[in-house]
Design a protein around this motif. Structure first.
Motif, PDB file in Angstrom:
ATOM      1  N   PHE A  73       3.548  35.061 -64.389  1.00 53.72           N
ATOM      2  CA  PHE A  73       4.323  33.716 -64.473  1.00 53.72           C
ATOM      3  C   PHE A  73       3.813  32.715 -64.045  1.00 53.72           C
ATOM      4  N   GLY A  74       2.675  32.815 -63.279  1.00 53.33           N
ATOM      5  CA  GLY A  74       2.066  31.568 -63.021  1.00 53.33           C
ATOM      6  C   GLY A  74       2.400  30.979 -61.509  1.00 53.33           C
ATOM      7  N   VAL A  75       2.888  32.266 -60.929  1.00 52.66           N
ATOM      8  CA  VAL A  75       3.169  32.075 -59.574  1.00 52.66           C
ATOM      9  C   VAL A  75       2.096  32.095 -58.572  1.00 52.66           C
ATOM     10  N   LYS A  76       1.822  31.008 -57.691  1.00 50.83           N
ATOM     11  CA  LYS A  76       0.707  31.203 -56.563  1.00 50.83           C
ATOM     12  C   LYS A  76       1.316  31.361 -55.506  1.00 50.83           C
ATOM     13  N   TYR A  77       0.733  32.172 -54.514  1.00 44.95           N
ATOM     14  CA  TYR A  77       1.468  32.530 -53.400  1.00 44.95           C
ATOM     15  C   TYR A  77       0.525  33.059 -52.309  1.00 44.95           C
ATOM     16  N   ASN A  78       1.085  33.004 -51.067  1.00 47.19           N
ATOM     17  CA  ASN A  78       0.279  33.472 -49.940  1.00 47.19           C
ATOM     18  C   ASN A  78       0.986  34.389 -49.187  1.00 47.19           C
ATOM     19  N   ASP A  79       0.161  35.295 -48.215  1.00 48.82           N
ATOM     20  CA  ASP A  79       0.784  36.122 -47.052  1.00 48.82           C
ATOM     21  C   ASP A  79       1.480  37.007 -47.882  1.00 48.82           C
ATOM     22  N   LEU A  80       1.063  37.824 -48.858  1.00 50.45           N
ATOM     23  CA  LEU A  80       1.693  38.907 -49.452  1.00 50.45           C
ATOM     24  C   LEU A  80       1.897  40.190 -48.591  1.00 50.45           C
ATOM     25  N   GLN A  81       3.018  40.806 -48.669  1.00 50.04           N
ATOM     26  CA  GLN A  81       3.244  41.942 -47.670  1.00 50.04           C
ATOM     27  C   GLN A  81       4.066  42.866 -48.809  1.00 50.04           C
ATOM     28  N   SER A  82       3.800  44.300 -48.543  1.00 53.96           N
ATOM     29  CA  SER A  82       4.593  45.174 -49.283  1.00 53.96           C
ATOM     30  C   SER A  82       4.916  46.458 -48.685  1.00 53.96           C
ATOM     31  N   ASN A 123       5.989  56.959 -47.244  1.00 54.62           N
ATOM     32  CA  ASN A 123       6.114  55.325 -47.602  1.00 54.62           C
ATOM     33  C   ASN A 123       4.806  54.567 -46.903  1.00 54.62           C
ATOM     34  N   GLU A 124       4.848  53.427 -47.283  1.00 52.70           N
ATOM     35  CA  GLU A 124       3.630  52.583 -46.862  1.00 52.70           C
ATOM     36  C   GLU A 124       3.957  51.126 -46.804  1.00 52.70           C
ATOM     37  N   ARG A 125       3.346  50.339 -45.837  1.00 54.45           N
ATOM     38  CA  ARG A 125       3.875  49.262 -45.598  1.00 54.45           C
ATOM     39  C   ARG A 125       2.467  48.178 -45.315  1.00 54.45           C
ATOM     40  N   THR A 126       2.412  47.088 -45.990  1.00 57.03           N
ATOM     41  CA  THR A 126       1.050  46.096 -45.414  1.00 57.03           C
ATOM     42  C   THR A 126       1.797  44.753 -45.016  1.00 57.03           C
ATOM     43  N   PHE A 127       1.166  44.178 -43.970  1.00 56.37           N
ATOM     44  CA  PHE A 127       1.645  43.064 -43.383  1.00 56.37           C
ATOM     45  C   PHE A 127       0.441  42.070 -43.533  1.00 56.37           C
ATOM     46  N   SER A 128       0.613  40.985 -43.873  1.00 54.88           N
ATOM     47  CA  SER A 128      -0.258  39.912 -43.747  1.00 54.88           C
ATOM     48  C   SER A 128      -0.667  39.372 -42.554  1.00 54.88           C
ATOM     49  N   GLY A 129      -1.730  39.284 -42.181  1.00 50.53           N
ATOM     50  CA  GLY A 129      -1.973  38.652 -40.922  1.00 50.53           C
ATOM     51  C   GLY A 129      -2.198  37.264 -40.602  1.00 50.53           C
ATOM     52  N   THR A 130      -1.961  36.684 -41.895  1.00 56.62           N
ATOM     53  CA  THR A 130      -2.439  34.947 -41.813  1.00 56.62           C
ATOM     54  C   THR A 130      -1.164  34.296 -41.364  1.00 56.62           C
ATOM     55  N   LEU A 131       0.187  35.130 -41.150  1.00 58.75           N
ATOM     56  CA  LEU A 131       1.126  34.496 -40.628  1.00 58.75           C
ATOM     57  C   LEU A 131       1.298  34.436 -38.871  1.00 58.75           C
ATOM     58  N   GLY A 132       0.494  35.410 -38.746  1.00 56.49           N
ATOM     59  CA  GLY A 132       0.478  35.908 -36.933  1.00 56.49           C
ATOM     60  C   GLY A 132       0.826  34.456 -36.184  1.00 56.49           C
ATOM     61  N   SER A 133       0.073  33.612 -35.997  1.00 57.05           N
ATOM     62  CA  SER A 133       0.204  32.550 -35.180  1.00 57.05           C
ATOM     63  C   SER A 133       1.670  31.850 -35.461  1.00 57.05           C
ATOM     64  N   GLY A 134       1.796  31.781 -36.981  1.00 57.00           N
ATOM     65  CA  GLY A 134       3.226  31.166 -37.216  1.00 57.00           C
ATOM     66  C   GLY A 134       4.417  31.921 -36.890  1.00 57.00           C
ATOM     67  N   PHE A 135       4.287  33.370 -36.823  1.00 54.50           N
ATOM     68  CA  PHE A 135       5.459  33.978 -36.298  1.00 54.50           C
ATOM     69  C   PHE A 135       5.538  33.897 -34.904  1.00 54.50           C
ATOM     70  N   VAL A 136       4.508  33.733 -34.148  1.00 55.27           N
ATOM     71  CA  VAL A 136       4.565  33.754 -32.674  1.00 55.27           C
ATOM     72  C   VAL A 136       5.228  32.164 -32.165  1.00 55.27           C
ATOM     73  N   THR A 137       5.135  31.288 -33.191  1.00 56.33           N
ATOM     74  CA  THR A 137       5.812  30.102 -33.077  1.00 56.33           C
ATOM     75  C   THR A 137       7.188  30.362 -33.319  1.00 56.33           C
ATOM     76  N   THR A 138       7.592  30.787 -34.409  1.00 54.38           N
ATOM     77  CA  THR A 138       9.108  31.334 -34.798  1.00 54.38           C
ATOM     78  C   THR A 138       9.729  32.032 -33.421  1.00 54.38           C
ATOM     79  N   ALA A 139       9.081  32.840 -33.169  1.00 50.24           N
ATOM     80  CA  ALA A 139       9.524  33.568 -31.896  1.00 50.24           C
ATOM     81  C   ALA A 139       9.539  32.614 -30.624  1.00 50.24           C
ATOM     82  N   LEU A 140       8.916  32.036 -30.510  1.00 54.04           N
ATOM     83  CA  LEU A 140       8.963  31.225 -29.164  1.00 54.04           C
ATOM     84  C   LEU A 140      10.210  29.963 -29.306  1.00 54.04           C
ATOM     85  N   VAL A 141       9.851  29.332 -30.640  1.00 56.24           N
ATOM     86  CA  VAL A 141      10.988  28.391 -31.046  1.00 56.24           C
ATOM     87  C   VAL A 141      12.493  28.852 -30.914  1.00 56.24           C
TER      88      VAL A 141
END
Lengths: 301, 490
Positions: free
Chosen positions: A120-129, B327-345
């Protein structure tokens, strides 16, 4: 001292309104009845439409959730219909702040969703599942229901032990029930699904609800000095402040968790919304249900 | 305000002490990262929802009612998972039993495929000996009654005692009534066929000697690991060894006898694990119930690593029942510092908003300020406790902190209003009455959160626990301190 004067005027106004309402308090029982009725209608409609009261989250139903931050604005409905054309499972696309979540059933996989997004041409970051097998479906839902029931048993015991008086205790619990039922019905209206997080939010409402109701009951039933009306007014002055501080705190949490400037969170925004509606209900359940029940109870005694 | 008396009150000192301990626990300090930038960091741990990572939940393939002693076996599964994940050097790991049904495993900084591979690999351990065959050959098995089997290899086609086999076929050779050697035709390369004979399975390993034992350890570049295997396995080892000739190698100046061409290999869930090892000649002459597995690596450090790996492979070889990833879950690490800011704010914005409401309501900064300060102290102490007990803060915990501080502010409003009650003279009595309300509400909230804490999976326990901790801190430390401020304010 202009400010103080205007504050006094507001106070007088509130006092007058309180007097007026208090004189015909019994009629205001219609407020909680309407709230229960509204919730009933929402639950009924949802049940007739979907065969169940709540939309359940992937945690409870099994299936897949893929959450990501799109690089540019996305039309959520458009994305959802594109997905529905491609998949046999029912796909739901939600958004909050700068996050998009795609939810599918057990037949859908993370890779399929990712490749569709590319298509669909969606560009994204921070994928979590999150991928849950249907095995857990019965188990976790059962556990969650049990947690709610045990929580109610515990607070009933706490309240009965604290007051040792049947009618006021039942009134306190009934107020908590109204808060939770109303907040839950708002979840249906807003399309928030039942998950561990939203159940946690519903349960924390018990705490907030009992707070103000215990205050009211203690002041009105356990203390004997002064008129019932005065005691009730003073309880309301305190109780309303308590609830309003809570409402303000959770409005802030909602705004922050959906803000486009910070990473948004489905979980936090849902928790905030559920507690927010529960607290609004709590203002009504405490002062238009519990207070009225207590007044009627004391007058009959 | 009678400041002098206030600072003689033990309740204030308790709060100050708690704040000091929390600051020490949180331990804000400077650190330099790899790029040479200096930044402020703390001891507060964040959950994988914030830092990134993977989480899987494991259960039984079969219905748990069909498995005897399920609960005990589930504990063993948890131990095995714990052992596997930790010995493979993954960071910030956690395994936890959920109810009597599942095990949840979390790791930071690992991808899901890695974690799943680690968990599912080696549903079963097999130790096999590689046996090379060429052209017309003979296999000799059995110690007491040796039995020979004729082997013929034509191109890729293997025939043993007249029966044809292809690569990947398995077959059994009977050496005595009721006694068989299980073989597999593993591969074919340049006129040589490789068979493997099963020596033992994971369940036949009775014990693995720990580092403290003499049989296990590292000296220089070589390592050894002592085992205790079952009688049947020991006999099988000797039976299989008969097919090999003696070979003498000189290892660091000492002559040592080996089985020529034999290699011991470990397979976890049909995948080769660890390096193939030489086998000592001793096994051909006698049954060894406590064999030592040994090998050499490039350096002492490598030898240590190899030993740990081997130990982990053997120890965590097999689950007591067949497992399944639920079940299985993945979490992206690139948000890390961002979420800490969300938390503090979120936390600080909520506290400020509440402070404004309180200021409007009481119109007096000397009331609003202590309430706000108490709220902030509570946030600090909750974070301090979390750091001290190594509880990772995740997103729901942030909602939990706001919920706890929210009920805290409620309690302070009750205390403030009750202390102004004109109908009762004694301030002590007024505050005692307020505490009745506070304790009842606290008991209800904790009562509502406890069941959720005990059943909740993953994230939501963070919410329940943070709320419970926050409320406990409130009723034991911050509420009494605020009551002390009220008492001394007049």
């Amino acid at each position: 001292m202009e400010k103080v004067k205007s504050f006094e005027r507001i106070k007088q106004g509130i006092l007058k309104t309180f007097d007026w309402i208090y004189d015909r308090y019994e009629y205001f029982l219609v407020v909680p009845i309407l709230l229960f009725a509204l919730a009933g209608v929402l639950f009924g409609t949802s049940y007739l439409e979907n065969g169940r009261f709540f939309q359940r989250s992937t945690e409870f139903t099994g299936g897949i959730q893929v959450t990501f931050s799109p690089e540019s604005d996305i039309n959520v409905d458009g994305l959802q219909s594109s997905f529905r054309k491609n998949f046999s499972d029912k796909i739901v696309v939600r958004s909050v702040g700068n996050k998009i979540r795609v939810e599918g059933g057990e037949k859908t996989t993370k890779d399929q969703i990712e490749s569709s997004l590319d298509q669909f041409g969606v560009k994204y970051n921070d994928l979590q599942s999150y991928n849950a097998s249907p095995v857990t479906k019965g188990y976790f839902f059962f556990q969650a229901q049990r947690a709610v029931i045990i929580a109610f048993i515990i607070i009933s015991i706490v309240v009965f032990v604290a007051f040792r008086n049947t009618v006021p205790s039942i009134a306190v619990i009934l107020a908590a029930v109204l808060d939770i039922v109303f907040a839950a019905s708002m979840m249906i209206l807003l399309g928030i699904e039942l998950s561990f997080a939203t159940i946690a939010a519903l349960l924390i409402l018990i705490g907030y609800s009992v707070d103000t109701d215990v205050l009211l009951t203690t002041k009105v039933i356990r203390r004997k000095k002064g008129k019932i009306k005065e005691r009730m007014y003073s309880a309301m002055a305190t109780g309303a402040t308590m609830t309003v501080t809570g409402i303000v705190a959770f409005i802030v949490l909602y705004l922050v968790s959906t803000s486009p400037f910070l990473p948004s969170s489905f979980l936090l925004s849902q928790i905030a919304l559920v507690i927010l509606f529960g607290l609004i209900a709590d203002l009504l359940s405490t002062w238009f249900q519990n207070a009225i029940i207590l007044k009627m109870y004391l007058e009959r005694k | 305000m009678k400041w002098r008396e206030l600072f003689k009150d033990w309740r204030i000192w308790l709060l100050i002490l708690a704040l000091i301990i929390s600051v020490v626990g949180i331990f804000p300090h400077y650190e330099t990262n790899q790029a040479g930038e200096v930044f402020i960091t703390t001891n507060i741990g964040y959950g994988i929802e914030i830092t990134g990572g993977s989480e899987v939940m494991i259960g039984s393939k079969k219905n748990k009612t069909e498995i005897n002693n399920f609960s005990r076996k589930l504990d063993k599964v948890e131990d095995i998972l714990d052992y596997r994940i930790n010995s493979f050097g993954l960071k910030d790991t956690e395994t936890r039993k959920i109810g009597d049904e599942f095990i949840q495993a979390k790791v930071a900084e690992a991808n899901l495929t890695q974690l799943k591979d680690l968990i599912t690999r080696g549903g079963n351990l097999e130790a096999r000996i590689k046996i090379p065959v060429k052209g017309d050959d003979t296999l000799t098995f059995g110690k007491e009654a040796q039995k020979e089997f004729s082997v013929e290899l034509k191109d890729e086609n293997l025939s043993v005692e007249g029966k044809e086999y292809q690569v990947n076929d398995t077959f059994e050779l009977e050496i005595k009534q009721g006694k068989e050697i299980s073989l597999k035709y593993e591969s074919y390369q340049e006129n040589q066929g490789n068979l493997s004979a099963l020596v033992f399975e994971g369940k036949e390993v009775k014990n693995i000697k720990p580092r403290s034992a003499r049989a296990t350890g590292v000296s220089g570049q070589s390592y050894r690991l002592g085992l205790l295997i079952s009688n049947t396995a020991a006999r099988r080892m000797t039976d299989i060894s008969q097919t090999f000739d003696k070979e003498t190698k000189i290892i660091r100046g000492e002559k040592e006898a080996y089985l020529k061409g034999a290699k011991l290999k470990f397979f976890l869930g049909n995948k080769l694990a660890g390096d193939p090892l030489d086998i000592a000649y001793t096994f051909k002459r006698q049954e060894v119930k406590n064999p030592t597995i040994s090998g050499t690596a490039g350096s002492e450090e490598k030898a240590n690593e190899e030993l740990n790996k081997l130990d982990a492979i053997l120890r965590s070889a097999s689950y007591p029942f067949e497992i399944k990833i639920i079940n299985e879950r993945t979490f992206s690490g690139t948000l890390g510092s961002g979420f800490v800011t969300t938390a503090l704010v979120s936390i600080f914005a909520a506290v400020i908003a509440v402070a404004i409401v309180v200021l409007i309501r009481y119109q007096r900064p000397e009331v609003a300020l202590p309430i706000t300060m108490t709220g902030l102290s509570e946030v600090l102490i909750i974070l301090g406790v979390a750091s001290l007990i190594n509880w990772s803060i995740n997103l729901p915990s942030i909602a939990g902190i706001i919920a706890a501080v929210g009920t805290g502010v409620d309690d302070q409003v009750v205390l403030t209003d009750e202390s102004k009650d004109k109908k009762i003279k004694s301030l002590k009595v007024k505050i005692e009455r307020a505490f009745f309300i506070i304790f009842t509400a606290a008991a209800s909230t904790i009562g509502a959160m406890l069941p959720l804490y005990s059943v909740g999976a993953g994230a939501v326990r963070g919410f329940a626990l943070t709320t419970i901790i926050g409320i406990l801190i409130g009723i034991t430390i911050t509420r009494p301190a605020y009551a002390a401020v009220l008492e001394h304010m007049k």
